[in-house]
Design an enzyme around this catalytic site. Structure first.
Site, PDB file in Angstrom:
ATOM      1  N   THR A 147      15.869 -15.909  43.671  1.00  0.00           N
ATOM      2  CA  THR A 147      16.262 -16.133  45.065  1.00  0.00           C
ATOM      3  C   THR A 147      17.741 -16.456  45.214  1.00  0.00           C
ATOM      4  O   THR A 147      18.277 -16.425  46.324  1.00  0.00           O
ATOM      5  CB  THR A 147      15.444 -17.287  45.674  1.00  0.00           C
ATOM      6  N   CYS A 200      17.884 -26.098  43.841  1.00  0.00           N
ATOM      7  CA  CYS A 200      17.108 -27.073  44.605  1.00  0.00           C
ATOM      8  C   CYS A 200      17.052 -28.409  43.889  1.00  0.00           C
ATOM      9  O   CYS A 200      17.410 -28.531  42.714  1.00  0.00           O
ATOM     10  CB  CYS A 200      15.660 -26.594  44.799  1.00  0.00           C
ATOM     11  N   CYS A 236      11.785 -30.287  45.561  1.00  0.00           N
ATOM     12  CA  CYS A 236      11.764 -29.317  46.669  1.00  0.00           C
ATOM     13  C   CYS A 236      10.325 -28.891  46.969  1.00  0.00           C
ATOM     14  O   CYS A 236       9.563 -28.540  46.057  1.00  0.00           O
ATOM     15  CB  CYS A 236      12.604 -28.100  46.307  1.00  0.00           C
ATOM     16  N   ARG A 289      23.422 -20.751  45.539  1.00  0.00           N
ATOM     17  CA  ARG A 289      23.720 -21.506  46.754  1.00  0.00           C
ATOM     18  C   ARG A 289      22.698 -22.621  46.930  1.00  0.00           C
ATOM     19  O   ARG A 289      21.586 -22.578  46.376  1.00  0.00           O
ATOM     20  CB  ARG A 289      23.701 -20.584  47.977  1.00  0.00           C
ATOM     21  N   CYS A 310      19.838 -24.900  48.463  1.00  0.00           N
ATOM     22  CA  CYS A 310      18.628 -24.690  49.254  1.00  0.00           C
ATOM     23  C   CYS A 310      18.774 -25.387  50.612  1.00  0.00           C
ATOM     24  O   CYS A 310      19.156 -26.549  50.681  1.00  0.00           O
ATOM     25  CB  CYS A 310      17.433 -25.262  48.503  1.00  0.00           C
ATOM     26  N   CYS A 314      15.583 -28.333  51.013  1.00  0.00           N
ATOM     27  CA  CYS A 314      15.550 -29.643  50.352  1.00  0.00           C
ATOM     28  C   CYS A 314      16.913 -30.317  50.284  1.00  0.00           C
ATOM     29  O   CYS A 314      17.013 -31.476  49.880  1.00  0.00           O
ATOM     30  CB  CYS A 314      14.968 -29.523  48.951  1.00  0.00           C
ATOM     31  N   ASP A 322      24.612 -69.708  32.595  1.00  0.00           N
ATOM     32  CA  ASP A 322      24.475 -69.940  34.032  1.00  0.00           C
ATOM     33  C   ASP A 322      23.363 -70.965  34.298  1.00  0.00           C
ATOM     34  O   ASP A 322      22.241 -70.842  33.773  1.00  0.00           O
ATOM     35  CB  ASP A 322      24.151 -68.618  34.738  1.00  0.00           C
TER      36      ASP A 322
END
Length: 505
Positions: free
Chosen positions: A30, A34, A38, A63, A65, A68, A464
């Protein structure tokens, strides 16, 4: 960075939120990448590649998604733990150093050559410093496109792009859409142009014990600088291009952040500092699993999962607070700090110095910058003093023993001269050693500064008083040496153990 395919694929197949930000899933069929969580259908194995950073996925031609939003995932918890070159570099890139100073400035801060830095980042992150900064610029630009009414040319400048063409090409490559298309598809109503006010959501890995964070910060809130009201933490802070005011409201799925910026170029560093302040990139399950393995802490972890280590938005401020707070109560330290602020800026800068913040008051909503006082907030919160402002104060402004006053001045001089680095990418070991060399700063103070200002997750404070008191209640040894030996089992999360012991005390 080595990514085990089977482990990563199982995380993707189960939509495991815990792995968001740890790695990114690239789907070659695709052309998108993601989050592991996702909700889209799990891709076939032969079409999957895993990347250690969004920049590495982008460099492979993928690129982001749109479903998501992988660029909005929590940051990798690795940068909270790692104190090596890559960890320090990633914290500085998130703070916008490459955009302001270039790769040359980043390398200079880290003390390495540009070539070595590029080689190390490429080997472990799959991308060099320029590509990593480019991915961050794209995310900053998307936020401004979708949440403000600014012109696209203004956004390109604010996000750190050198030209409109570079801006348009990057947005198209990362999001497969033009800036205008991203704006048209935005689901939110943008703020009026030029206001400098942004409302955003900061993601985190659940669980998050918001009550512990707000309680810690609220008890130490310095009037005029910060306050906790109605479940919202507000404060002023210094950013590279001016001061700002932020309001942070933790919720069950995200932290709602309202940022009132003098200069929109400061969006990326403002977000990075807010995340560090609330420890939002931590891995609470890893922390809690380690601490719960000790029977003495198991009940506390079960009762309050997701306790974080409160950080700071200003390392110098935290260091001053640590020195002032030596051997006096929290309330006493607040009075001394308020006196310092009043001496530097005048009583008119301390509108709430005469009383404590109301714990159940409603949250304040910032209004546009530059439009005068906000009608729904009675005062403006200002950042803490700079090192230069502190050094300019006369002796009688300090209200403390002369030795402690000189410790503060020595600390401020080192910061002002650049000899002590308390910034996000500082070398933790070198910073702690430099602090210990300052007369009047001992192991407790240096450790506390390393824990909260330098972000070291593995600091233990065996001397402490509150830590020892809580240890006694839990049946642990109270002798500092014996307690430190017992705490070795809590590595590398001893800072989180300290916060839990303080809560027990």
């Amino acid at each position: 960075m080595e990514l085990d395919f089977e482990r990563c694929y199982r995380a993707v197949d189960s939509r495991d939120l815990r792995f968001d930000g740890r790695f990114y899933t690239g789907v070659t069929s695709t052309g998108i990448y993601c989050r592991p969580s996702c909700p889209a259908m799990t891709p076939r194995r032969r079409n999957v590649r895993f990347f250690p950073s969004a920049a590495a996925a982008q460099a492979s031609g993928l690129r982001a998604c749109r479903r998501c939003r992988p660029d909005a995932a929590p940051g990798s918890p690795e940068w909270d733990v790692r104190a090596d070159l890559v960890g320090r570099a990633m914290r500085l890139i998130a703070d916008g150093v490459v955009d302001r100073e270039g790769v040359t400035g980043l390398a200079r801060r880290l003390g390495y050559t540009e070539r070595h830095l590029n080689r190390m980042l490429t080997a472990q992150m799959g991308a060099g410093p320029l590509a990593l900064a480019r991915a961050q610029r794209a995310q900053t630009a998307r936020i401004l496109i979708e949440t403000t009414g600014l012109g696209l040319a203004e956004i390109a400048f604010a996000a750190g792009f050198g030209s409109l063409r570079q801006f348009n090409d990057t947005i198209q490559a990362v999001y497969a859409a033009t800036p205008s298309q991203l704006r048209a598809a935005a689901r939110t109503t943008p703020a009026p142009a030029g206001t400098g006010t942004l409302a955003l959501r900061l993601a985190y890995r659940p669980p998050l014990h918001a009550g512990a964070l707000l309680d810690f910060l609220g008890r130490r809130a310095l009037p005029g600088v910060e306050e906790v009201t109605g479940g919202t933490y507000r404060r002023g802070l210094w950013l590279p291009h001016g001061d700002a005011e932020v309001a942070l409201t933790p919720g069950p799925e995200h932290v709602a952040a309202t940022l009132h910026l003098t200069d929109l170029r400061d969006l990326a560093p403002a977000l990075a500092r807010c995340r560090r302040l609330l420890d939002l990139d931590a891995d609470p399950e890893a922390v809690d699993t380690t601490l719960a393995a000790d029977p003495a802490l198991a009940a506390a972890v079960a009762a309050e999962p997701g306790v974080r280590v409160p950080g700071t938005a200003d390392g110098f401020e935290l260091a001053v607070r640590a020195v002032v707070g030596q051997q006096i109560s929290v309330a006493g330290a607040q009075r001394v700090l308020a006196r310092l602020l009043a001496a530097a800026r005048g009583p008119h800068e301390q509108p709430h110095a005469q009383h404590e913040p109301e714990p159940h008051a409603g949250p304040h909503e910032p209004q546009p910058h530059g439009s005068g006082e906000r009608p729904d907030a009675p005062h403006r919160l200002r950042p803490f003093l700079t090192a230069e402002e502190l050094l300019a104060l006369p002796d009688d402004a300090y209200g403390m023993p002369a030795a402690r006053r000189e410790t503060l001045r020595g600390l401020a001089a080192l910061v002002a001269e650049g000899e002590l680095d308390l910034a996000p990418g500082a070398d933790r070991a070198a910073g702690t050693a430099r602090l210990l060399a300052v007369p009047g700063i001992g192991a407790w103070t240096a450790g506390y500064i390393a824990q909260r200002a330098l972000g070291d997750p593995d600091v233990f404070l065996p001397t402490d008083v509150a830590v020892r008191r809580a240890a006694g209640r839990l049946g642990l040894p109270t002798d500092p040496g014996a307690l430190a030996a017992h705490a070795a089992a809590w590595r590398p999360w001893r800072s989180y153990a300290v916060i839990r012991l303080w809560r027990q005390a």
